[in-house]
Write a protein that holds these residues in place. Structure first.
Motif, PDB file in Angstrom:
ATOM      1  N   ASP A 224       0.627   1.517   6.846  1.00  0.00           N
ATOM      2  CA  ASP A 224       0.710   0.158   6.313  1.00  0.00           C
ATOM      3  C   ASP A 224      -0.421  -0.131   5.330  1.00  0.00           C
ATOM      4  OD1 ASP A 224       2.905  -0.295   7.947  1.00  0.00           O
ATOM      5  OD2 ASP A 224       1.681  -1.014   9.608  1.00  0.00           O
TER       6      ASP A 224
ATOM      7  N   GLU B  46      -3.266   0.085  -3.597  1.00  0.00           N
ATOM      8  CA  GLU B  46      -3.105   0.732  -4.899  1.00  0.00           C
ATOM      9  C   GLU B  46      -2.977  -0.308  -6.012  1.00  0.00           C
ATOM     10  OE1 GLU B  46       0.250   3.235  -4.354  1.00  0.00           O
ATOM     11  OE2 GLU B  46      -0.826   4.706  -3.125  1.00  0.00           O
ATOM     12  N   GLU B  47      -2.263  -1.388  -5.740  1.00  0.00           N
ATOM     13  CA  GLU B  47      -2.106  -2.452  -6.734  1.00  0.00           C
ATOM     14  C   GLU B  47      -3.447  -3.118  -7.050  1.00  0.00           C
ATOM     15  OE1 GLU B  47       0.339  -6.682  -7.267  1.00  0.00           O
ATOM     16  OE2 GLU B  47       0.891  -5.268  -5.678  1.00  0.00           O
TER      17      GLU B  47
ATOM     18  N   TRP C  36      -0.805   0.511   2.009  1.00  0.00           N
ATOM     19  CA  TRP C  36      -1.140   1.369   0.861  1.00  0.00           C
ATOM     20  C   TRP C  36      -0.697   0.768  -0.470  1.00  0.00           C
ATOM     21  CZ3 TRP C  36      -4.654   4.918   1.168  1.00  0.00           C
ATOM     22  CH2 TRP C  36      -4.911   5.545   2.390  1.00  0.00           C
ATOM     23  N   ASP C  37       0.476   0.157  -0.516  1.00  0.00           N
ATOM     24  CA  ASP C  37       0.964  -0.418  -1.774  1.00  0.00           C
ATOM     25  C   ASP C  37       0.028  -1.505  -2.281  1.00  0.00           C
ATOM     26  OD1 ASP C  37       3.127   1.265  -1.695  1.00  0.00           O
ATOM     27  OD2 ASP C  37       4.517  -0.218  -0.880  1.00  0.00           O
TER      28      ASP C  37
END
Length: 206
Positions: free
Chosen positions: A59, A65-66, A61-62
């Protein structure tokens, strides 16, 4: 005379104007450098997380990275408000990352007690133990389980094991259920073989 004074005044005005113009030009050329120190520290922390990805749950990671990409877009020429906004986004994303729980102790407890037999224990104590065991196994299979959840499950399982109660052995009172003991005839006097029927008694003559 007057012309000389006017000439001096014009010279002074020209000097003041030149100095003002020079100051204005310097101000226009002055570049305010944004403070990136906090943002750079947060980006270093994000780099560390990326390098140790195997230790983190799936959970978040998106979002990380953003936020990291937004931070990369910030430079010294950016407005300080843009720098601060990128830093805040990165703080939030980093805080949402979760390390995988250490499940070794919980796994050891499950392995140790999995072979226990329900038939050896009272129903109430076994149900309590089995519920704790089921919860422990579910967390072992859950990749998102937190360390707090795993530690609590281990504690609950240990407590349930300590509260297991062995079934009581059947009573061996010698006054009860003795093998081979003659049973009373319901219609008799209590003596073996006697029926208690008066018509079967031999009659004698007068």
């Amino acid at each position: 005379g007057a012309e000389a004074v006017l000439a001096d005044e014009n010279a002074m005005d020209d000097s003041i104007k030149e100095a003002y113009d020079a100051l204005l030009e310097a101000a226009e050329n002055l570049q305010f450098v944004a403070d990136l120190s906090q943002l750079e520290m947060l980006m270093a922390k994000a780099d560390e997380i990326f390098e140790n990805a195997a230790f983190y749950t799936d959970d978040g990671w998106d979002a990380l990275e953003e936020a990291y990409e937004a931070a990369l877009a910030v430079t010294e020429d950016s407005e300080q408000s843009a720098v601060d906004e990128a830093a805040q986004g990165l703080v939030k994303a980093i805080a949402a990352m979760r390390l995988k729980a250490d499940k070794s102790q919980l796994q050891a407890l499950v392995d140790q007690w999995e072979a226990l037999q329900e038939s050896d224990y009272t129903a109430e104590s076994w149900n309590r133990f089995q519920n704790a065991m089921d919860q422990a196994k579910a967390l072992l299979e859950d990749p998102a389980a937190t360390q707090k959840q795993v530690d609590q499950a281990a504690s609950d399982l240990q407590a349930a094991w300590k509260q297991l109660e062995k079934k009581q052995e059947p009573s061996t009172n010698p006054a009860e259920d003795q093998p081979g003991r003659p049973q009373q005839n319901p219609g008799g006097t209590g003596k073996p073989g006697q029926t208690g029927n008066a018509t079967n008694t031999p009659q004698t003559g007068d």
